[in-house]
Design an enzyme around this catalytic site. Structure first.
Site, PDB file in Angstrom:
ATOM      1  N   TRP A  77      13.208  -9.298 -29.081  1.00 17.29           N
ATOM      2  CA  TRP A  77      14.326  -8.386 -28.364  1.00 17.29           C
ATOM      3  C   TRP A  77      15.300  -8.835 -27.321  1.00 17.29           C
ATOM      4  O   TRP A  77      16.516  -8.484 -26.979  1.00 17.29           O
ATOM      5  CB  TRP A  77      14.364  -7.134 -28.174  1.00 17.29           C
ATOM      6  CG  TRP A  77      13.512  -6.501 -26.808  1.00 17.29           C
ATOM      7  CD1 TRP A  77      12.136  -7.471 -26.434  1.00 17.29           C
ATOM      8  CD2 TRP A  77      14.100  -5.831 -25.900  1.00 17.29           C
ATOM      9  NE1 TRP A  77      11.938  -6.825 -25.591  1.00 17.29           N
ATOM     10  CE2 TRP A  77      12.070  -6.368 -24.810  1.00 17.29           C
ATOM     11  CE3 TRP A  77      14.380  -4.687 -25.360  1.00 17.29           C
ATOM     12  CZ2 TRP A  77      12.129  -4.637 -23.793  1.00 17.29           C
ATOM     13  CZ3 TRP A  77      14.085  -3.436 -24.431  1.00 17.29           C
ATOM     14  CH2 TRP A  77      13.711  -3.851 -23.638  1.00 17.29           C
ATOM     15  N   ASP A  78      14.831  -9.811 -26.490  1.00 20.28           N
ATOM     16  CA  ASP A  78      15.242 -10.471 -25.361  1.00 20.28           C
ATOM     17  C   ASP A  78      16.742 -10.999 -25.225  1.00 20.28           C
ATOM     18  O   ASP A  78      17.646 -10.776 -24.324  1.00 20.28           O
ATOM     19  CB  ASP A  78      14.108 -11.404 -25.215  1.00 20.28           C
ATOM     20  CG  ASP A  78      13.054 -11.447 -24.555  1.00 20.28           C
ATOM     21  OD1 ASP A  78      12.116 -10.524 -25.134  1.00 20.28           O
ATOM     22  OD2 ASP A  78      12.192 -11.899 -23.765  1.00 20.28           O
ATOM     23  N   GLU A 111       4.615  -1.864 -21.753  1.00 19.05           N
ATOM     24  CA  GLU A 111       3.774  -2.413 -23.226  1.00 19.05           C
ATOM     25  C   GLU A 111       2.209  -2.364 -22.567  1.00 19.05           C
ATOM     26  O   GLU A 111       1.878  -2.586 -22.564  1.00 19.05           O
ATOM     27  CB  GLU A 111       4.154  -3.811 -22.997  1.00 19.05           C
ATOM     28  CG  GLU A 111       5.100  -4.365 -23.511  1.00 19.05           C
ATOM     29  CD  GLU A 111       5.011  -5.270 -24.479  1.00 19.05           C
ATOM     30  OE1 GLU A 111       5.025  -6.020 -22.887  1.00 19.05           O
ATOM     31  OE2 GLU A 111       6.136  -5.898 -25.345  1.00 19.05           O
ATOM     32  N   LYS A 167       4.530  -0.784 -16.964  1.00 23.20           N
ATOM     33  CA  LYS A 167       5.373  -2.462 -16.913  1.00 23.20           C
ATOM     34  C   LYS A 167       6.695  -2.984 -16.331  1.00 23.20           C
ATOM     35  O   LYS A 167       6.247  -3.911 -15.531  1.00 23.20           O
ATOM     36  CB  LYS A 167       4.505  -3.304 -17.567  1.00 23.20           C
ATOM     37  CG  LYS A 167       5.139  -4.720 -18.244  1.00 23.20           C
ATOM     38  CD  LYS A 167       4.277  -5.391 -19.347  1.00 23.20           C
ATOM     39  CE  LYS A 167       4.005  -6.844 -19.903  1.00 23.20           C
ATOM     40  NZ  LYS A 167       4.013  -7.083 -21.255  1.00 23.20           N
ATOM     41  N   GLN A 168       7.488  -2.774 -17.248  1.00 22.29           N
ATOM     42  CA  GLN A 168       8.783  -2.884 -16.840  1.00 22.29           C
ATOM     43  C   GLN A 168       9.822  -1.626 -17.360  1.00 22.29           C
ATOM     44  O   GLN A 168       9.594  -0.777 -18.181  1.00 22.29           O
ATOM     45  CB  GLN A 168       9.830  -3.700 -18.244  1.00 22.29           C
ATOM     46  CG  GLN A 168       9.660  -3.148 -19.695  1.00 22.29           C
ATOM     47  CD  GLN A 168       9.344  -4.676 -20.814  1.00 22.29           C
ATOM     48  OE1 GLN A 168       7.661  -5.377 -20.729  1.00 22.29           O
ATOM     49  NE2 GLN A 168      10.396  -4.918 -21.149  1.00 22.29           N
TER      50      GLN A 168
HETATM   51  O1  IFM Z   1      10.232  -9.015 -25.212  1.00 21.05           O
HETATM   52  C1  IFM Z   1       9.637  -9.407 -23.705  1.00 21.05           C
HETATM   53  C2  IFM Z   1       8.998  -8.303 -23.680  1.00 21.05           C
HETATM   54  O2  IFM Z   1       9.622  -6.716 -23.247  1.00 21.05           O
HETATM   55  C3  IFM Z   1       7.760  -7.746 -22.355  1.00 21.05           C
HETATM   56  N1  IFM Z   1       6.793  -8.936 -22.334  1.00 21.05           N
HETATM   57  C4  IFM Z   1       7.300 -10.279 -22.869  1.00 21.05           C
HETATM   58  C5  IFM Z   1       8.275 -10.365 -23.822  1.00 21.05           C
HETATM   59  C6  IFM Z   1       8.850 -11.858 -24.372  1.00 21.05           C
HETATM   60  O3  IFM Z   1       9.967 -11.809 -23.012  1.00 21.05           O
END
Ligand code: IFM
Length: 764
Positions: free
Chosen positions: A346-347, A488, A600-601
């Site tokens: 999704w990046d 995640e 995590k984010q």
């Molecule tokens: O897509 C990301 C995810 O959101 C976090 N871990 C790394 C992936 C790839 O950059």
């Protein structure tokens, strides 16, 4: 006026990155940092002459081949870089042959420079050989943006204190490796009047590659010899060098694959035969880059490090985005490293795409078309999991089938392998891609693309949600259970607000697209109804889901629960872990992290960011403030995901937390230049680069999209005196030249009064 910034590793001027010392400990991260490319391929910044343990790599987008465990990966292509300089004795009979390399002799000058303006990588060296001969060597290379099949190198050689024979060997190395794995089988090789050629084929995907190379020497009398060592064709020339006299060697390489032509070798040889000299190629390349930067540049004044580093991040995106191919996307590590094996996440749609959408819309269109081409893989995935429609892969490659590895192998002999659940559960991507497709349409007004491709993406992915939700009759609510959200760290959760709201938003837009199609392109609507088995009942089902999907939201405070039970998890004070150098997951372990309120984010905050242009739930000023207060302190922003800091920068900027915004912005901005996560050797952080653009434009520039076009309400960081950029919106360019406290769009001269929270994209 040129400005200059300095860091531990580099000097930054407006467009040029200079490394003044070679540090072998940073060999691999610097190979990434000095990557060049042209959207067709990327080549890491490895040295022409080689270095022990170097990992030279060239990735052509779309050239995948099978590999165990991770299914498929971008194959490292034959290396076009080898250009070896050998300083001989004073006569052909003298046996001392000293090969220039940095691990031998003495380095008296070292400057490696990347000129972003033209994608030109150079090295200025003064080297003393072990026997005491000193020579100045200046290497230069670029991957032509004017012709994506052309790669060029030039080397100026000037003996400082000796006369003697110098030999230069230019080769193609047909034995590239992906971490010990060679994807190529040799087909053939040979020579022509112009030089050498090589024909290779990937072992499983059977993609054929043809390369040609020629060499020219000026400033000395010399002839070319050809050696055709198997898999390593080489052109060499030996001349009598004179002290203080410069001789120039040019090496031009052409490259094609069977993805573009049925006869890649002939195409490479044919092109080589008709190419002009290096200087002419360079000029064409410069013109192409001038045009690109006219649209995509951001000018920052008052902060020379940021001024350069923002451009650096944009450069890395620009060299990764395909101009002439809509069957490829941009891997998470762009075309600059082995990390994530060239897989696409999704990046691309959520982080990188907006930059292209607003400055290079044709590339944005290609990136989204890749998802259309990979719909068959997404359909196979849905069927496999027992769902309908299209279920996009969490990690995608050439076919769109799921390629996330099932397991990550533990490093220690007795440790457990780790199951990767994202392939099964991280399904928010199924709304993220339609989100990007919708925004492309709204921003460009490209009805043709929407009816031919976008609608099919949006509708078939919506059909997936219709089959994925579960109706809870006790609650009289639709639920989405058993997912991984954006955060995640929590691997099996129910009703993740991000996933539920994005799915709801997606279904709203799917209905809008369906109706628009039926009205404007009834034949296409009928075609898709038949192909996707789309019925009026399905549309009604979507409406029901929209009305009844579950959100854990307290309307009195606007606090949203990230997923069911999040607030019951053990709380954490990240300040107690100050001084750490690892993520919270690395400290606590996977199991334990699942039990804490540590993120995590940004997840809820990411949702608020993505919904900021939407008039309704959940974006409003109070929701932003409340949820920021709750979630920001619980987010592992520095050591969690590299995707987080840019998002925090935007929201902190919206909340007028300027110092905080700048601090996290710098973490994102310098992620690769300063290798601040220690993994730049794996490749450029593409999503972070895209996040940097969004942080500058939507965060500091305060751009909002109104019915009359984009409008700026800037809040520039301290020190920034000027921010200048342009955005393409609805077929017109909008120029912004912002100074502190200014509220304006130059072209539309449109002023706003704090209407930030009630802005809609124009509806079709
Ligand atoms: O897509 C990301 C995810 O959101 C976090 N871990 C790394 C992936 C790839 O950059």
């Amino acid at each position: 006026m040129q400005t200059e910034g300095r860091s531990r590793h580099f000097i930054y001027t407006d467009w040029i990155l200079t490394e003044t010392q070679f540090d072998p400990d940073q060999l691999h991260s610097k190979e990434t940092v000095f990557t060049i490319g042209n959207g067709y391929l990327g080549t890491k910044g490895s040295f022409e002459e080689g270095y022990p343990h170097a990992l030279p790599a060239t990735f052509i987008n779309g050239v995948y081949d099978d590999v165990p465990v991770v299914y498929t990966e971008l194959a490292n292509c034959p290396d076009w870089l080898p250009l070896v300089v050998i300083v001989n004795g004073e006569s052909p009979t003298e046996t001392l042959r000293e090969r220039f390399r940095l691990d031998q002799g003495e380095i008296l000058r070292y400057d490696r420079q990347l000129d972003l303006r033209y994608g030109l990588l150079s090295r200025y060296l003064r080297w003393r050989s072990p026997s005491g001969k000193t020579i100045d060597i200046h290497f230069e290379r670029f991957a032509s943006l004017a012709d994506q099949h052309v790669l060029a190198q030039r080397c100026h050689l000037t003996p400082v204190d000796f006369d003697g024979l110098i030999e230069v060997q230019g080769s193609i190395n047909g034995y590239p490796e992906n971490q010990g794995f060679n994807h190529w089988e040799g087909l053939d090789q040979g020579k022509t009047d112009q030089g050498i050629w090589l024909q290779r084929r990937t072992r499983h995907s059977r993609i054929e590659l043809g390369m040609g190379a020629t060499m020219r020497i000026s400033g000395a009398e010399a002839s070319l010899q050809v050696s055709t060592a198997p898999g390593y064709p080489t052109l060499s020339t030996t001349y009598l060098a004179k002290s203080q006299q410069t001789v120039t060697v040019e090496k031009i390489v052409t490259i094609f694959t069977s993805r573009e032509t049925e006869t890649p070798v002939s195409a490479a040889i044919e092109k080589l035969a008709h190419l002009p000299d290096y200087a002419t190629l360079l000029k064409a390349n410069q013109q192409a880059w001038d045009e690109i930067w006219q649209q995509s540049d951001i000018l920052i004044e008052g902060d020379s490090t940021a001024a350069f580093a923002v451009r650096y991040n944009l450069f890395q995106l620009l060299i990764a985005g395909a101009r002439h191919d809509d069957r490829v996307s941009i891997p998470a590590k762009t075309l600059s490293g082995f990390g994530y094996r060239g897989h696409i996440f999704w990046d691309t749609e959520i982080f990188m795409l907006p930059f292209f959408l607003f400055t290079q819309p044709a590339i944005a269109r290609n990136l989204l078309s890749y998802r259309w081409h990979t719909l068959p893989g997404a359909r196979r995935k849905a069927t496999h999991y027992g769902y309908k429609g299209a279920m996009f892969a969490w990690e995608s490659a050439d076919t769109g089938d799921e390629v996330t590895p099932r397991w990550a192998l533990g490093n220690d002999f007795y440790g457990e392998d780790v199951r990767i659940w994202c392939r099964d559960r991280e399904i928010h991507i199924n709304a993220d891609i339609p989100y990007a497709a919708w925004n492309y349409w709204q921003t460009t007004g490209d009805d043709e693309w929407m009816q031919q491709r976008g609608a099919e993406i949006i509708l078939d992915a919506a059909i997936f949600w219709g089959s994925r939700v579960e109706f809870n009759s006790e609650r009289q609510k639709y639920e989405i259970r058993g997912v991984i959200g954006v955060d995640e760290y929590h691997e099996f959760v129910h009703n993740n607000a991000f996933t539920n709201r994005m799915a709801q938003w997606h279904l709203e837009k799917a209905i809008a697209v369906y109706d628009w199609l039926a009205q404007k392109f009834p034949e296409r609507a009928t075609e898709l109804e038949q192909k996707l088995k789309l019925t009026p009942e399905e549309r009604t089902h979507w409406q029901d889901i929209i009305a009844k999907i579950l959100f854990l939201h307290d309307p009195s405070t606007e606090l949203i629960e990230q997923f069911e039970g999040f607030f019951q998890l053990e709380d954490i004070n990240l300040a107690d872990y100050e001084g750490r150098d690892r993520s919270m997951q690395a400290i606590l372990g996977i199991e334990k992290t699942n039990k804490y309120q540590v993120i995590k984010q940004p997840d809820i905050l990411m949702l608020l960011y993505l919904m900021r242009e939407s008039a309704d739930f959940p974006y409003n000023e109070k929701a932003l403030q409340t949820n920021w207060n709750y979630y920001a302190p619980r987010t592992d922003i520095t050591y969690g995901s590299s995707l987080g800091p840019a998002v925090h920068a935007i929201l902190a900027s919206d909340l007028s937390r300027s110092a905080e915004a700048y601090e996290v912005f710098m973490q994102a901005l310098m992620v690769d230049l300063e290798d601040n996560r220690g993994n730049t050797s794996d490749g450029i952080h593409g999503a972070t680069a895209g996040g940097v653009w969004q942080a500058v434009i939507f965060g500091f520039g305060g751009i909002q999209l109104t019915e009359n076009g984009p409008v700026a309400n800037c809040h520039l960081p301290d020190g920034w005196t000027r921010l200048k950029f342009k955005l393409h919106w609805q077929g017109k360019w909008h120029d912004f030249d912002l100074h502190k406290g200014q509220v304006t769009s130059l072209r539309s001269e449109f002023k706003i009064q704090n209407s930030k929270f009630k802005i809609n994209y124009p509806h079709k």
